[in-house]
Design a protein around this motif. Structure first.
Motif, PDB file in Angstrom:
ATOM      1  N   ASN A  84      -1.779   0.708  -6.787  1.00  0.00           N
ATOM      2  CA  ASN A  84      -2.098  -0.451  -5.943  1.00  0.00           C
ATOM      3  C   ASN A  84      -0.816  -1.105  -5.430  1.00  0.00           C
ATOM      4  O   ASN A  84       0.266  -0.896  -5.981  1.00  0.00           O
ATOM      5  CB  ASN A  84      -2.990  -1.447  -6.644  1.00  0.00           C
ATOM      6  CG  ASN A  84      -2.532  -1.869  -8.038  1.00  0.00           C
ATOM      7  OD1 ASN A  84      -3.284  -2.476  -8.767  1.00  0.00           O
ATOM      8  ND2 ASN A  84      -1.304  -1.552  -8.435  1.00  0.00           N
ATOM      9  N   ASN A  85      -0.972  -1.834  -4.339  1.00  0.00           N
ATOM     10  CA  ASN A  85       0.130  -2.625  -3.778  1.00  0.00           C
ATOM     11  C   ASN A  85      -0.513  -3.715  -2.936  1.00  0.00           C
ATOM     12  O   ASN A  85      -1.717  -3.958  -3.065  1.00  0.00           O
ATOM     13  CB  ASN A  85       1.101  -1.737  -2.980  1.00  0.00           C
ATOM     14  CG  ASN A  85       0.406  -1.001  -1.846  1.00  0.00           C
ATOM     15  OD1 ASN A  85      -0.601  -1.460  -1.298  1.00  0.00           O
ATOM     16  ND2 ASN A  85       0.925   0.161  -1.495  1.00  0.00           N
ATOM     17  N   HIS A  86       0.246  -4.353  -2.007  1.00  0.00           N
ATOM     18  CA  HIS A  86      -0.309  -5.470  -1.236  1.00  0.00           C
ATOM     19  C   HIS A  86      -1.307  -5.001  -0.181  1.00  0.00           C
ATOM     20  O   HIS A  86      -1.949  -5.813   0.491  1.00  0.00           O
ATOM     21  CB  HIS A  86       0.838  -6.231  -0.575  1.00  0.00           C
ATOM     22  CG  HIS A  86       1.557  -5.405   0.434  1.00  0.00           C
ATOM     23  ND1 HIS A  86       2.325  -4.306   0.097  1.00  0.00           N
ATOM     24  CD2 HIS A  86       1.566  -5.455   1.779  1.00  0.00           C
ATOM     25  CE1 HIS A  86       2.798  -3.747   1.183  1.00  0.00           C
ATOM     26  NE2 HIS A  86       2.355  -4.417   2.222  1.00  0.00           N
ATOM     27  N   THR A 112     -10.048  -2.404 -10.460  1.00  0.00           N
ATOM     28  CA  THR A 112     -11.337  -2.560  -9.770  1.00  0.00           C
ATOM     29  C   THR A 112     -11.682  -1.309  -8.989  1.00  0.00           C
ATOM     30  O   THR A 112     -12.796  -0.787  -9.060  1.00  0.00           O
ATOM     31  CB  THR A 112     -11.275  -3.781  -8.822  1.00  0.00           C
ATOM     32  OG1 THR A 112     -11.084  -4.952  -9.608  1.00  0.00           O
ATOM     33  CG2 THR A 112     -12.553  -3.913  -7.980  1.00  0.00           C
ATOM     34  N   ARG A 113     -10.723  -0.781  -8.255  1.00  0.00           N
ATOM     35  CA  ARG A 113     -11.025   0.336  -7.360  1.00  0.00           C
ATOM     36  C   ARG A 113     -11.123   1.676  -8.086  1.00  0.00           C
ATOM     37  O   ARG A 113     -11.955   2.511  -7.739  1.00  0.00           O
ATOM     38  CB  ARG A 113      -9.955   0.425  -6.279  1.00  0.00           C
ATOM     39  CG  ARG A 113     -10.259   1.497  -5.227  1.00  0.00           C
ATOM     40  CD  ARG A 113      -9.434   1.285  -3.994  1.00  0.00           C
ATOM     41  NE  ARG A 113      -9.502   2.398  -3.062  1.00  0.00           N
ATOM     42  CZ  ARG A 113      -8.718   2.501  -2.000  1.00  0.00           C
ATOM     43  NH1 ARG A 113      -7.824   1.552  -1.747  1.00  0.00           N
ATOM     44  NH2 ARG A 113      -8.799   3.524  -1.182  1.00  0.00           N
ATOM     45  N   PRO A 117       7.593   5.005 -11.275  1.00  0.00           N
ATOM     46  CA  PRO A 117       6.381   4.173 -11.298  1.00  0.00           C
ATOM     47  C   PRO A 117       6.612   2.812 -10.661  1.00  0.00           C
ATOM     48  O   PRO A 117       7.672   2.204 -10.835  1.00  0.00           O
ATOM     49  CB  PRO A 117       6.082   4.018 -12.790  1.00  0.00           C
ATOM     50  CG  PRO A 117       7.349   4.305 -13.494  1.00  0.00           C
ATOM     51  CD  PRO A 117       8.235   5.091 -12.588  1.00  0.00           C
ATOM     52  N   TYR A 118       5.621   2.337  -9.913  1.00  0.00           N
ATOM     53  CA  TYR A 118       5.651   1.014  -9.271  1.00  0.00           C
ATOM     54  C   TYR A 118       4.547   0.151  -9.879  1.00  0.00           C
ATOM     55  O   TYR A 118       3.424   0.619 -10.070  1.00  0.00           O
ATOM     56  CB  TYR A 118       5.437   1.137  -7.753  1.00  0.00           C
ATOM     57  CG  TYR A 118       6.682   1.606  -7.031  1.00  0.00           C
ATOM     58  CD1 TYR A 118       7.143   2.919  -7.197  1.00  0.00           C
ATOM     59  CD2 TYR A 118       7.437   0.755  -6.242  1.00  0.00           C
ATOM     60  CE1 TYR A 118       8.303   3.363  -6.585  1.00  0.00           C
ATOM     61  CE2 TYR A 118       8.609   1.194  -5.620  1.00  0.00           C
ATOM     62  CZ  TYR A 118       9.024   2.486  -5.797  1.00  0.00           C
ATOM     63  OH  TYR A 118      10.189   2.916  -5.190  1.00  0.00           O
ATOM     64  N   GLU A 156      -0.811  -6.550 -11.858  1.00  0.00           N
ATOM     65  CA  GLU A 156      -1.442  -5.373 -12.493  1.00  0.00           C
ATOM     66  C   GLU A 156      -1.095  -5.337 -13.968  1.00  0.00           C
ATOM     67  O   GLU A 156      -1.855  -4.862 -14.792  1.00  0.00           O
ATOM     68  CB  GLU A 156      -1.041  -4.109 -11.730  1.00  0.00           C
ATOM     69  CG  GLU A 156      -0.238  -3.154 -12.453  1.00  0.00           C
ATOM     70  CD  GLU A 156       0.222  -1.927 -11.681  1.00  0.00           C
ATOM     71  OE1 GLU A 156       0.357  -1.967 -10.447  1.00  0.00           O
ATOM     72  OE2 GLU A 156       0.447  -0.923 -12.348  1.00  0.00           O
ATOM     73  N   GLU A 157       0.049  -5.904 -14.346  1.00  0.00           N
ATOM     74  CA  GLU A 157       0.515  -5.906 -15.745  1.00  0.00           C
ATOM     75  C   GLU A 157      -0.291  -6.864 -16.628  1.00  0.00           C
ATOM     76  O   GLU A 157      -0.087  -6.905 -17.849  1.00  0.00           O
ATOM     77  CB  GLU A 157       2.005  -6.236 -15.815  1.00  0.00           C
ATOM     78  CG  GLU A 157       2.391  -7.689 -15.626  1.00  0.00           C
ATOM     79  CD  GLU A 157       2.499  -8.149 -14.180  1.00  0.00           C
ATOM     80  OE1 GLU A 157       2.053  -7.411 -13.265  1.00  0.00           O
ATOM     81  OE2 GLU A 157       3.022  -9.247 -13.960  1.00  0.00           O
TER      82      GLU A 157
END
Ligand code: ISL
Length: 544
Positions: free
Chosen positions: A312-314, A321-322, A348-349, A354-355
């Motif tokens: 995920n990102n912006h 969820t997805r 990894p990003y 998310e954390e």
């Protein structure tokens, strides 16, 4: 495979306008980010990716830049940026910025000059074409519109925009444009930033002649066109090669083989890339497709190019969820997805929030949404006569605003993000899902991320180990190995709501093993690998 600091790094993405508001105007800002740097440092990450904070009318939340040398007022000013760079470096971290050079804002002085007349010296800094039979020059579509052509009355021509009308594409064929951009890049690198995340960098070269395409309205013709590698090799020669930096290209619609042309160790273009196969191919989780994508990219990069791993990102909704389970198994699912992203080949990003397992959001009115992509799509669909309630429902899951709601710091008003009215609604579940709760819980998602990141520092196998999928056709279990010299890790992921039995072949099952990490508290460390029962969303890593 050559070693490099950016291969061993973990990157944390900060969408600053939703991170922390220091002055009570309801929008996050760079002073707020500085106030939270110790929190990010505590996680153990090495690099911060900062979304665009340059002068902008903010039609696309900073991706429509009107001055590359000024800071957007709501973010702060140049002094704050210089302080941010210094504070990040003092904590032993690095900072990369977003390079948005496929297009500018239509309020950029360059564009205002370009559109003023056909013989303006900057006319050729953008892409202008005559209409055909009173219509747009071709049958393409843009990311954010049914057509990428906007008619301009003043000069009776159309200009090209891959995204919104407010985002005219720069003409990279023009060497004046390229050299202006290289100068800007040096300006920021000489301020001490440590690299760039390069926004849709594969779109810079356009299809020669802008011909109609057989399948109107697809977007793939927008990228990877002839000329792109010459531009990036020139950018590398002129700018990038002079600095020890991280360059990560956002490269939609690219195959692994073509991806290697951007990031191959001998290509002298970019270090690594984000490809979008997962986000484009998988609207919801599909284990088999995900494994096939991972295998394709591992084989396509073939040890000569470096991948980046993110879910995920912006722009893409929150992973739990997805792609996971954001209700009864939210904590286990968030930890499982993190285990996967941090043990697959590539850098990894972590996208802010998310954390702590932040989830997607469902607003009940289109007015609650901010994202130009979604609002344009909503208007486009409703204009076709579709029921507006159903259109909203259809767009909710993939709306980019899912991941843009304010960071949830604690259970006080506005989740501790701002004392003012937040620019976008806070996810109501902040009362239970917030940083304070996770910092005060010994087995929180935050603490699990910290452990994963610390493991990367101790174990090269996590970074440089060869990858092998051990259960390619299982649609619930994802089990793969990473091997470096005489160390092998087995990563076991039960990506389902069911308890599943795993039988490893003898090659692994009989060997001595050590449990490295798991997302369930009560795992029997003596359990042999011959026959394991994995609980819903259970993740384990063994070293054998
Ligand atoms: O967000 C998407 C779909 O809704 C993606 O297709 C996204 O538009 C694409 O990946 C490019 O994204 C980048 O460029 C855009 C900007 O809106 C995005 O935020 C940025 O990440 C235009 O600059």
């Amino acid at each position: 495979m050559n070693k490099a600091w950016w291969k061993e790094a973990v990157v944390y993405q900060v969408y600053w306008r939703s991170f922390f508001d220091s002055n009570g105007d309801g929008v996050g800002d760079l002073d707020g980010l500085i106030m939270k740097l110790d929190y990010i440092k505590d996680l153990g990450v090495d690099v911060i990716w900062l979304n665009p904070m340059f002068q902008s009318p903010d039609k696309d939340n900073g991706y429509d830049i009107s001055d590359y040398y000024q800071v957007m007022e709501k973010a702060g000013d140049m002094k704050v940026v210089e302080r941010l760079i210094n504070e990040v470096h003092q904590r032993g971290m690095k900072l990369i910025m977003d390079l948005v050079v496929n297009h500018t804002s239509n309020q950029h002085p360059w564009f205002i000059e370009s559109k003023s007349s056909k013989d303006n010296p900057k006319r050729d800094w953008y892409i202008w074409k005559d209409g055909v039979d009173g219509k747009e020059p071709n049958n393409w579509r843009s990311y954010f519109h049914p057509t990428p052509w906007e008619y301009d009355q003043t000069t009776n021509q159309y200009y090209f925009h891959s995204f919104a009308v407010e985002q005219p594409d720069l003409n990279w064929k023009n060497p004046e444009v390229r050299h202006e951009i290289y100068q800007m890049m040096r300006f920021w690198l000489n301020k001490g930033i440590d690299g760039f995340r390069m926004d849709v960098i594969n779109l810079l070269a356009k299809l020669e002649g802008f011909p109609d395409t057989e399948t109107p309205y697809n977007l793939s013709y927008l990228g990877n066109n002839p000329g792109i590698h010459e531009y990036l090799q020139e950018m590398n020669r002129e700018v990038l090669s002079a600095y020890d930096i991280l360059t990560v290209g956002e490269i939609p619609f690219v195959t692994p083989e073509d991806g290697l042309l951007y990031v191959g160790e001998n290509r002298n273009e970019l270090n690594t890339l984000f490809h979008f196969e997962v986000a484009d191919d998988m609207k919801t989780w599909d284990m088999i497709t995900f494994k096939q994508i991972q295998k394709r990219w591992y084989e396509g990069l073939n040890g000569q190019g470096w991948n980046s791993q993110f879910l995920n990102n912006h722009d893409h909704t929150r992973q739990v969820t997805r792609y996971g389970n954001d209700h009864i198994y939210r904590v286990q699912s968030a930890k499982l997805l993190a285990t996967m992203i941090h043990t697959l080949p590539g850098t990894p990003y972590i996208y802010q929030g998310e954390e702590i397992g932040m989830t997607g959001v469902k607003f009940n009115h289109i007015e609650d949404y901010n994202d130009i992509a979604m609002k344009n799509k909503y208007l486009e669909e409703v204009a076709k006569g579709k029921d507006s309630t159903q259109v909203l429902k259809d767009l909710q899951l993939l709306s980019r605003d899912n991941s843009r709601t304010p960071m949830q710091w604690d259970n006080s008003e506005n989740a501790g993000f701002s004392v003012g009215k937040p620019w976008i609604k806070v996810n109501p579940n902040y009362v239970d899902i917030n940083v304070e709760a996770d910092l005060n819980s010994h087995d929180s998602i935050f603490k699990y991320y910290k452990k994963l990141i610390a493991l990367r520092k101790e174990h090269d196998v996590m970074v440089y180990g060869d990858y092998e999928d051990l259960l390619e056709h299982d649609d619930k279990l994802y089990v793969y190995s990473r091997t470096l010299n005489d160390i092998t890790w087995i990563i076991m992921l039960n990506h389902s709501d069911d308890e599943v039995e795993l039988r490893l072949n003898d090659m692994y099952a009989q060997k001595e093993n050590t449990l490295i990490i798991t997302n369930y508290a009560d795992v029997n460390e003596e359990e042999s690998l011959v026959q394991i029962r994995l609980r819903p969303h259970e993740a384990r890593i063994y070293q054998i």
